[in-house]
Write a protein that holds these residues in place. Structure first.
Motif, PDB file in Angstrom:
ATOM      1  N   HIS A  17       0.820  -1.332  -0.102  1.00  0.00           N
ATOM      2  CA  HIS A  17      -0.054  -0.063  -0.086  1.00  0.00           C
ATOM      3  C   HIS A  17       0.705   1.394   0.146  1.00  0.00           C
ATOM      4  CE1 HIS A  17      -2.941  -2.916   0.351  1.00  0.00           C
ATOM      5  NE2 HIS A  17      -3.118  -2.847   1.597  1.00  0.00           N
ATOM      6  N   HIS A 106      -5.930   2.400   4.352  1.00  0.00           N
ATOM      7  CA  HIS A 106      -6.126   1.688   5.306  1.00  0.00           C
ATOM      8  C   HIS A 106      -6.309   2.737   6.355  1.00  0.00           C
ATOM      9  CE1 HIS A 106      -6.533  -2.350   4.372  1.00  0.00           C
ATOM     10  NE2 HIS A 106      -5.173  -2.472   3.890  1.00  0.00           N
ATOM     11  N   GLN A 177      -1.952  -3.402   9.770  1.00  0.00           N
ATOM     12  CA  GLN A 177      -0.717  -3.249   8.736  1.00  0.00           C
ATOM     13  C   GLN A 177       0.147  -2.003   9.002  1.00  0.00           C
ATOM     14  OE1 GLN A 177      -2.585  -3.696   5.017  1.00  0.00           O
ATOM     15  NE2 GLN A 177      -2.998  -5.893   5.097  1.00  0.00           N
ATOM     16  N   TYR A 179       3.299   0.407   7.762  1.00  0.00           N
ATOM     17  CA  TYR A 179       4.136   0.516   6.438  1.00  0.00           C
ATOM     18  C   TYR A 179       5.261   1.488   6.756  1.00  0.00           C
ATOM     19  CZ  TYR A 179       0.208  -1.539   4.282  1.00  0.00           C
ATOM     20  OH  TYR A 179      -0.816  -2.377   4.038  1.00  0.00           O
TER      21      TYR A 179
HETATM   22 CU   LIG Z   1      -4.070  -4.127   2.982  1.00  0.00          CU
END
Ligand SMILES: [Cu+2]
Length: 187
Positions: A17, A106, A177, A179
């Motif tokens: 993402h 997200h 999640q 990142y």
């Molecule tokens: Cu995702």
């Protein structure tokens, strides 16, 4: 037919993402392979946008993955030695434009900070903080992907290449999640 197309689009976007595209952020190479193992490095090379939970999960089944040496919570395990040709030089007070590429949203929070790579700790305060980032309930605000940071004076800690990174960190608890992208620099 329509729902099939939407499903396909979603599956494609879900591959990963977000990364910082400017300044140049760390990418994977042989130094990462040495500490994170073949499979985790291959995964990140094929999908630079991936989250750290996925890397940990893949690594947990790999004999050549060492969670201590491949510290995914520091730059996703990406290593300075693979990125020594991409070291920025910043000065105290310099305004640095940051560009982020987000492939899918997200809802989460985001910050950018200077991180001491020897201890994986933040130096000074966050340079920018988004209490709501990449929300799934709105269009992506332009300032989520294009914004400026102002460099603090970290010259005493960050004089040597590899000692510090500017780290972009986006954490979505709704999806579990996280990142990251890391920009190597000296001051
Ligand atoms: Cu995702």
């Amino acid at each position: 037919m329509r729902s099939q197309l939407l499903t396909f689009a979603f599956a494609t976007l879900s591959a990963g993402h977000g990364i910082v595209t400017n300044p140049t952020s760390r990418s994977a190479g042989n130094a990462m392979k040495a500490v994170c193992g073949q499979q985790v490095t291959n995964n990140l090379q094929s999908n630079e946008y991936g989250d750290i939970q996925q890397l940990s999960q893949i690594g947990s089944s790999q004999p050549d993955f060492n969670a201590t040496t491949c510290e995914v919570s520091l730059c996703k395990g990406l290593q300075f030695d693979d990125n020594s040709a991409n070291v920025q030089t910043f000065t105290p007070g310099q305004v640095v434009p940051i560009t982020v590429d987000i492939q899918a949203k997200h809802t989460g929070t985001c910050n950018v900070s200077v991180v001491d790579t020897a201890t994986n700790t933040m130096i000074r305060n966050e340079l920018i903080y988004f209490p709501v980032y990449a929300s799934t309930s709105t269009e992506l605000p332009k300032n989520n992907t294009q914004f400026d940071i102002t460099m603090p004076d970290v010259s005493s800690q960050c004089g040597t290449a590899g000692a510090c990174v500017v780290q972009w960190w986006w954490d979505s608890r709704e999806s579990d999640q996280t990142y990251m992208s890391c920009v190597d620099f000296t001051m």
